[in-house]
Design a protein around this motif. Structure first.
Motif, PDB file in Angstrom:
ATOM      1  N   UNK A 126       0.793  -1.219   0.000  1.00 54.85           N
ATOM      2  CA  UNK A 126       0.000   0.000   0.000  1.00 54.85           C
ATOM      3  C   UNK A 126       0.827   1.271   0.000  1.00 54.85           C
ATOM      4  N   UNK A 127       2.119   1.198   0.269  1.00 57.07           N
ATOM      5  CA  UNK A 127       2.946   2.382   0.274  1.00 57.07           C
ATOM      6  C   UNK A 127       2.603   3.313   1.424  1.00 57.07           C
ATOM      7  N   UNK A 128       3.115   4.523   1.350  1.00 57.73           N
ATOM      8  CA  UNK A 128       2.767   5.576   2.314  1.00 57.73           C
ATOM      9  C   UNK A 128       1.611   6.368   1.729  1.00 57.73           C
ATOM     10  N   UNK A 129       0.519   6.458   2.485  1.00 58.92           N
ATOM     11  CA  UNK A 129      -0.701   7.079   1.970  1.00 58.92           C
ATOM     12  C   UNK A 129      -0.729   8.574   2.246  1.00 58.92           C
ATOM     13  N   UNK A 130      -1.168   9.331   1.249  1.00 52.05           N
ATOM     14  CA  UNK A 130      -1.509  10.738   1.404  1.00 52.05           C
ATOM     15  C   UNK A 130      -2.834  10.948   0.677  1.00 52.05           C
ATOM     16  N   UNK A 131      -3.445  12.085   0.881  1.00 52.12           N
ATOM     17  CA  UNK A 131      -4.699  12.358   0.188  1.00 52.12           C
ATOM     18  C   UNK A 131      -4.488  12.288  -1.326  1.00 52.12           C
ATOM     19  N   UNK A 132      -5.268  11.475  -1.988  1.00 47.02           N
ATOM     20  CA  UNK A 132      -5.197  11.373  -3.442  1.00 47.02           C
ATOM     21  C   UNK A 132      -4.351  10.233  -3.970  1.00 47.02           C
ATOM     22  N   UNK A 133      -3.610   9.510  -3.100  1.00 48.17           N
ATOM     23  CA  UNK A 133      -2.795   8.418  -3.614  1.00 48.17           C
ATOM     24  C   UNK A 133      -1.740   7.969  -2.616  1.00 48.17           C
ATOM     25  N   UNK A 134      -0.671   7.373  -3.140  1.00 47.10           N
ATOM     26  CA  UNK A 134       0.391   6.877  -2.277  1.00 47.10           C
ATOM     27  C   UNK A 134       1.733   6.993  -2.979  1.00 47.10           C
ATOM     28  N   UNK A 135       2.772   6.753  -2.198  1.00 49.18           N
ATOM     29  CA  UNK A 135       4.124   6.747  -2.746  1.00 49.18           C
ATOM     30  C   UNK A 135       4.928   5.668  -2.048  1.00 49.18           C
ATOM     31  N   UNK A 136       6.028   5.265  -2.671  1.00 54.19           N
ATOM     32  CA  UNK A 136       6.984   4.335  -2.070  1.00 54.19           C
ATOM     33  C   UNK A 136       8.259   5.115  -1.721  1.00 54.19           C
ATOM     34  N   UNK A 137       8.966   4.645  -0.697  1.00 54.95           N
ATOM     35  CA  UNK A 137      10.180   5.310  -0.254  1.00 54.95           C
ATOM     36  C   UNK A 137      11.221   4.259   0.112  1.00 54.95           C
ATOM     37  N   UNK A 138      12.433   4.435  -0.426  1.00 55.70           N
ATOM     38  CA  UNK A 138      13.571   3.577  -0.095  1.00 55.70           C
ATOM     39  C   UNK A 138      14.611   4.459   0.574  1.00 55.70           C
ATOM     40  N   UNK A 139      15.023   4.084   1.790  1.00 56.69           N
ATOM     41  CA  UNK A 139      16.025   4.842   2.527  1.00 56.69           C
ATOM     42  C   UNK A 139      17.350   4.093   2.509  1.00 56.69           C
ATOM     43  N   UNK A 140      18.471   4.821   2.477  1.00 57.75           N
ATOM     44  CA  UNK A 140      19.767   4.147   2.562  1.00 57.75           C
ATOM     45  C   UNK A 140      20.016   3.644   3.977  1.00 57.75           C
ATOM     46  N   UNK A 141      21.096   2.938   4.137  1.00 56.86           N
ATOM     47  CA  UNK A 141      21.504   2.429   5.445  1.00 56.86           C
ATOM     48  C   UNK A 141      21.531   3.581   6.451  1.00 56.86           C
ATOM     49  N   UNK A 142      20.740   3.526   7.550  1.00 49.86           N
ATOM     50  CA  UNK A 142      20.666   4.660   8.478  1.00 49.86           C
ATOM     51  C   UNK A 142      21.953   4.897   9.256  1.00 49.86           C
ATOM     52  N   UNK A 143      22.846   3.931   9.273  1.00 50.45           N
ATOM     53  CA  UNK A 143      24.097   4.107  10.012  1.00 50.45           C
ATOM     54  C   UNK A 143      25.139   4.886   9.219  1.00 50.45           C
ATOM     55  N   UNK A 144      24.846   5.137   7.929  1.00 47.92           N
ATOM     56  CA  UNK A 144      25.852   5.795   7.091  1.00 47.92           C
ATOM     57  C   UNK A 144      25.978   7.276   7.387  1.00 47.92           C
ATOM     58  N   UNK A 145      24.914   7.922   7.915  1.00 47.55           N
ATOM     59  CA  UNK A 145      24.953   9.354   8.191  1.00 47.55           C
ATOM     60  C   UNK A 145      23.866   9.705   9.189  1.00 47.55           C
ATOM     61  N   UNK A 146      24.178  10.661  10.043  1.00 48.03           N
ATOM     62  CA  UNK A 146      23.181  11.144  10.992  1.00 48.03           C
ATOM     63  C   UNK A 146      22.487  12.404  10.489  1.00 48.03           C
ATOM     64  N   UNK A 147      23.029  13.022   9.452  1.00 48.39           N
ATOM     65  CA  UNK A 147      22.452  14.246   8.917  1.00 48.39           C
ATOM     66  C   UNK A 147      21.277  13.919   8.005  1.00 48.39           C
ATOM     67  N   UNK A 148      20.353  14.883   7.812  1.00 44.45           N
ATOM     68  CA  UNK A 148      19.269  14.664   6.845  1.00 44.45           C
ATOM     69  C   UNK A 148      19.840  14.343   5.466  1.00 44.45           C
ATOM     70  N   UNK A 149      19.187  13.436   4.768  1.00 46.59           N
ATOM     71  CA  UNK A 149      19.717  12.962   3.490  1.00 46.59           C
ATOM     72  C   UNK A 149      18.991  13.609   2.319  1.00 46.59           C
TER      73      UNK A 149
END
Length: 284
Positions: free
Chosen positions: A32-55
């Motif tokens: 189902x992805x991440x839902x918002x009004x009107x549809x959805x989207x998919x999100x792939x995040x990199x390895x969270x240990x690689x950086x603490x800063x916003x990506x």
């Protein structure tokens, strides 16, 4: 406008990701992805240990009859995101299409939908909203053109492939003119550089006229100005010195997309960190 990816794409993950990489995270469930009004989207995040800063992130818009699920599963795009250490955001087109001006689709307000996706991503994930590139292929490439014209402030840069404005062309675009690298095949018969008429009275627009609308001050060019070899990508800067990059890149092939073209556009237009208030001014 059916997507046709290069045959080598299935090998891209192994070639680009390299050994020892941690598996990316998929916080938006596949079904189902991440839902918002009107549809959805998919999100792939990199390895969270690689950086603490916003990506940073690449938002990629699928072609006609495509889906967010196909983009999220695409090995070439996933490998590209892993290589750059960025998030991959894949919005889902309602009716497997995009309802921008001139499109046969009339499913929703795409600009409101994309705005909600961007807001949701910024609220829920460690993604820097100031460092997001919009890219897409074919009809998704056209969607990127309209975002560059109507919502330039919501993205850092734009990298459409094989898609431009549709008729009737917009009379003008909102400013300031954003950074953009457009890539197209000179032998593309599905979305020709000059556009073409479709059934139902719809018409794809001309790439060169689209560039002149996006930036009336841009250098005027024709196909003859870019010499492409049998396998070469020829790129020509169109912007004046001191302005955000604007380039036209042509290859001798047809209706295809190569993640390497998107990576090239990323490295040209996306800085490693967010500069000061005059961030749209790039020295060349």
């Amino acid at each position: 406008m059916i997507r046709r990816w290069p045959l080598w794409l299935a090998l891209a993950t192994a070639l680009l990701a390299g050994p020892g990489r941690a598996a990316p995270l998929e916080p938006c469930p596949a079904e189902q992805g991440c839902r918002v009004e009107g549809g959805h989207y998919r999100l792939i995040l990199p390895d969270p240990t690689s950086s603490k800063a916003p990506i940073a992130a690449l938002m990629f818009f699928h072609g006609w009859q495509g889906s967010a699920e196909e983009i999220a599963a695409d090995p070439g795009l996933r490998a590209l995101a892993t290589r750059l250490g960025i998030a991959l955001i894949a919005p889902d087109g309602a009716g497997r299409t995009w309802s921008y001006p001139g499109s046969p689709g009339r499913h929703r307000d795409e600009f409101a939908f994309v705005g909600r996706v961007l807001d949701d991503v910024a609220a829920r994930f460690a993604v820097d909203p100031r460092r997001i590139m919009a890219s897409g292929f074919s009809q998704g490439g056209s969607m990127v053109w309209y975002l560059a014209c109507r919502m330039p402030e919501r993205f850092r840069a734009f990298a459409p492939v094989a898609g431009a404005f549709w008729e009737p062309l917009p009379p003008a675009c909102a400013g300031p003119r954003p950074a953009m690298v457009h890539t197209h095949g000179t032998a593309d018969a599905t979305v020709p550089l000059a556009g073409r008429a479709l059934r139902g009275g719809y018409r794809q627009g001309d790439v060169f006229r689209s560039l002149a609308i996006l930036d009336p001050q841009a250098r005027a060019v024709t196909v003859a100005d870019l010499a492409t070899g049998p396998d070469a990508l020829a790129c020509l800067p169109l912007s004046a010195d001191g302005m955000a990059p604007l380039e036209l890149c042509l290859h001798p092939g047809g209706h295809v997309v190569d993640p390497a073209w998107i990576e090239r556009a990323w490295r040209l237009t996306m800085p490693e960190s967010e500069p000061c208030a005059d961030h749209l001014s790039v020295k060349r």
